[in-house]
Scaffold this motif. Sequence first.
Motif, short mmCIF file in Angstrom:
data_model
loop_
_atom_site.label_atom_id
_atom_site.label_comp_id
_atom_site.label_asym_id
_atom_site.label_seq_id
_atom_site.Cartn_x
_atom_site.Cartn_y
_atom_site.Cartn_z
N PHE A 88 48.15 34.40 49.86
CA PHE A 88 47.28 33.94 48.81
C PHE A 88 47.59 32.44 48.63
O PHE A 88 48.81 32.24 48.15
CB PHE A 88 47.31 34.59 47.64
CG PHE A 88 46.69 36.05 47.63
CD1 PHE A 88 45.67 36.54 48.72
CD2 PHE A 88 47.35 36.97 47.15
CE1 PHE A 88 45.45 37.99 48.84
CE2 PHE A 88 47.06 38.49 47.02
CZ PHE A 88 46.10 38.81 48.05
N PRO A 90 47.81 29.00 46.33
CA PRO A 90 47.98 28.86 44.91
C PRO A 90 46.43 28.68 44.24
O PRO A 90 45.77 27.94 45.01
CB PRO A 90 48.93 27.80 44.92
CG PRO A 90 49.59 27.74 46.20
CD PRO A 90 48.92 28.20 47.03
N GLU A 91 46.19 29.37 43.12
CA GLU A 91 45.02 28.96 42.41
C GLU A 91 45.05 28.61 41.10
O GLU A 91 46.06 28.76 40.49
CB GLU A 91 44.01 30.34 42.23
CG GLU A 91 43.92 30.93 43.82
CD GLU A 91 42.95 32.10 43.81
OE1 GLU A 91 42.29 32.27 42.88
OE2 GLU A 91 43.29 33.09 44.49
N GLU A 92 44.35 27.51 40.83
CA GLU A 92 44.30 27.08 39.21
C GLU A 92 43.82 28.15 38.42
O GLU A 92 42.85 28.80 38.63
CB GLU A 92 43.52 25.83 39.11
CG GLU A 92 43.53 25.29 37.89
CD GLU A 92 42.81 24.00 37.70
OE1 GLU A 92 42.69 23.36 36.55
OE2 GLU A 92 42.06 23.64 38.53
N PRO A 120 36.38 37.92 45.30
CA PRO A 120 37.16 37.16 46.09
C PRO A 120 36.28 36.29 47.14
O PRO A 120 35.32 37.10 47.83
CB PRO A 120 38.18 37.84 46.80
CG PRO A 120 38.51 38.98 45.81
CD PRO A 120 36.99 39.26 45.23
N ARG A 123 38.23 29.95 48.27
CA ARG A 123 39.70 29.54 47.73
C ARG A 123 39.82 30.32 46.36
O ARG A 123 40.79 30.21 45.57
CB ARG A 123 39.65 28.05 47.23
CG ARG A 123 38.64 27.46 46.56
CD ARG A 123 38.51 25.92 46.54
NE ARG A 123 37.53 25.55 45.82
CZ ARG A 123 37.55 25.06 44.46
NH1 ARG A 123 38.59 25.15 43.85
NH2 ARG A 123 36.50 24.45 43.93
N HIS A 124 38.74 31.07 46.13
CA HIS A 124 39.05 31.85 44.53
C HIS A 124 39.24 33.16 45.15
O HIS A 124 38.37 34.06 45.63
CB HIS A 124 37.87 31.89 43.84
CG HIS A 124 37.38 30.45 43.51
ND1 HIS A 124 38.17 29.62 42.59
CD2 HIS A 124 36.24 29.38 43.95
CE1 HIS A 124 37.65 28.46 42.50
NE2 HIS A 124 36.54 28.55 43.26
N VAL A 125 40.46 33.91 44.97
CA VAL A 125 40.72 35.33 45.54
C VAL A 125 41.38 36.14 44.25
O VAL A 125 40.55 36.91 43.92
CB VAL A 125 41.76 35.25 46.68
CG1 VAL A 125 42.17 36.55 47.06
CG2 VAL A 125 41.25 34.44 47.81
N THR A 126 42.45 35.82 43.79
CA THR A 126 43.21 36.46 42.76
C THR A 126 42.52 36.04 41.43
O THR A 126 42.59 36.89 40.29
CB THR A 126 44.73 36.23 42.48
OG1 THR A 126 45.06 34.81 42.52
CG2 THR A 126 45.24 36.93 44.09
N GLU A 127 42.08 34.83 41.22
CA GLU A 127 41.57 34.32 40.08
C GLU A 127 40.04 34.55 40.02
O GLU A 127 39.09 33.76 40.31
CB GLU A 127 41.94 32.72 39.68
CG GLU A 127 42.89 32.33 39.13
CD GLU A 127 43.13 33.21 37.51
OE1 GLU A 127 42.11 32.64 36.98
OE2 GLU A 127 43.86 33.91 37.54
N THR A 128 39.68 35.98 39.96
CA THR A 128 38.45 36.45 39.93
C THR A 128 38.23 37.51 39.22
O THR A 128 39.30 38.34 38.52
CB THR A 128 37.97 36.86 41.50
OG1 THR A 128 39.03 38.10 41.81
CG2 THR A 128 37.84 36.07 42.44
N ARG A 150 29.87 31.85 39.77
CA ARG A 150 31.19 31.50 39.15
C ARG A 150 31.13 30.63 37.98
O ARG A 150 31.92 30.90 36.90
CB ARG A 150 31.95 30.78 40.34
CG ARG A 150 33.39 30.42 40.04
CD ARG A 150 34.13 29.76 41.16
NE ARG A 150 33.84 28.36 40.89
CZ ARG A 150 34.26 27.23 40.45
NH1 ARG A 150 35.37 27.53 39.60
NH2 ARG A 150 33.85 26.05 40.76
#
Length: 312
Positions: A88, A90-92, A120, A123-128, A150
Amino acid sequence: MRGRGRTSAGPLPQRDGIDAVRVRLPEAAGCVPATVGEYLVERFGGAVGAGRVAEMLAAGRFVGADGAAVRGSEPYAAGQCLWFHRDFAPEEPVPFPVGVVYRDERIVVADKPHFLATTPRGRHVTETAVARLRRELELPALQPAHRLDRLTAGLLLFVVRPEDRGAYQTLFRDRRVRKEYEAVAPYDPSVALPRTVRSRIVKERGVPAAREEPGEANSESRIELVERRGGAGRYRLLPATGRTHQLRVHMNALGLPILHDPLYPVVEAEGAADDFSRPLQLLARVLEFTDPVGGEPRRFTSGLRLSAWPEG
């Protein structure tokens, strides 16, 4: 790195609320790879590099159905399934919580904040929303019955048990859910409201904004003015269909683009960081339906408020 197989927890637990990827070794039409490692390098080496694939194999990141690590030197066997977790990026973090409006053994109704994707993608995977709720509620099988953009905040229906998911998804597919949205946009006395807007909306993959074009209408929205304050209005939006960006497109077509919309009427430069102080002023406020499993009437109201229209 992306697998073409569907995602499945399989023998691996979720990581950060995300299922492992399943890869099925296909029947080779031409030259058959000699080893699993040779196939994986051929499959994923172009995306992440042959060295990274070798590192993942050495670290035991690819496993078989029994959960045991698969070595790169193992003979290729068509039909064999492997599982692995993607790396993964890095996500903001989206600095707003996901509220829970209602929860029982069948469903979770969540208040999704602005800027958080439903599922997901890209670029948005864990921040979902789905990944966060799986982690926070410890419900690894949780799945959304529908989606919100989103940038749109508000009510999202999630299904707890896999066997119930189809019933709740069918509600949305068959338009048996009453959805009510709220928006803040310019006030224009020359725009006669209420009115029903119908048009043909087309959204092309890879193009940020949808567009209207001539032809048979495939979208319908009821637009109502609730109140005005100077040059701004608060609107009730009632979609009868669910095309991508439908409400945003219809409001813009009326000359009433929703406040802080980065696509309508002008597409802003892609890649810019989210400005969390300027959320799109669009809220999924009400969901109402007859429960397809229990038969009881359901009505949920968001606890969120649009920042451009404070109560007072």
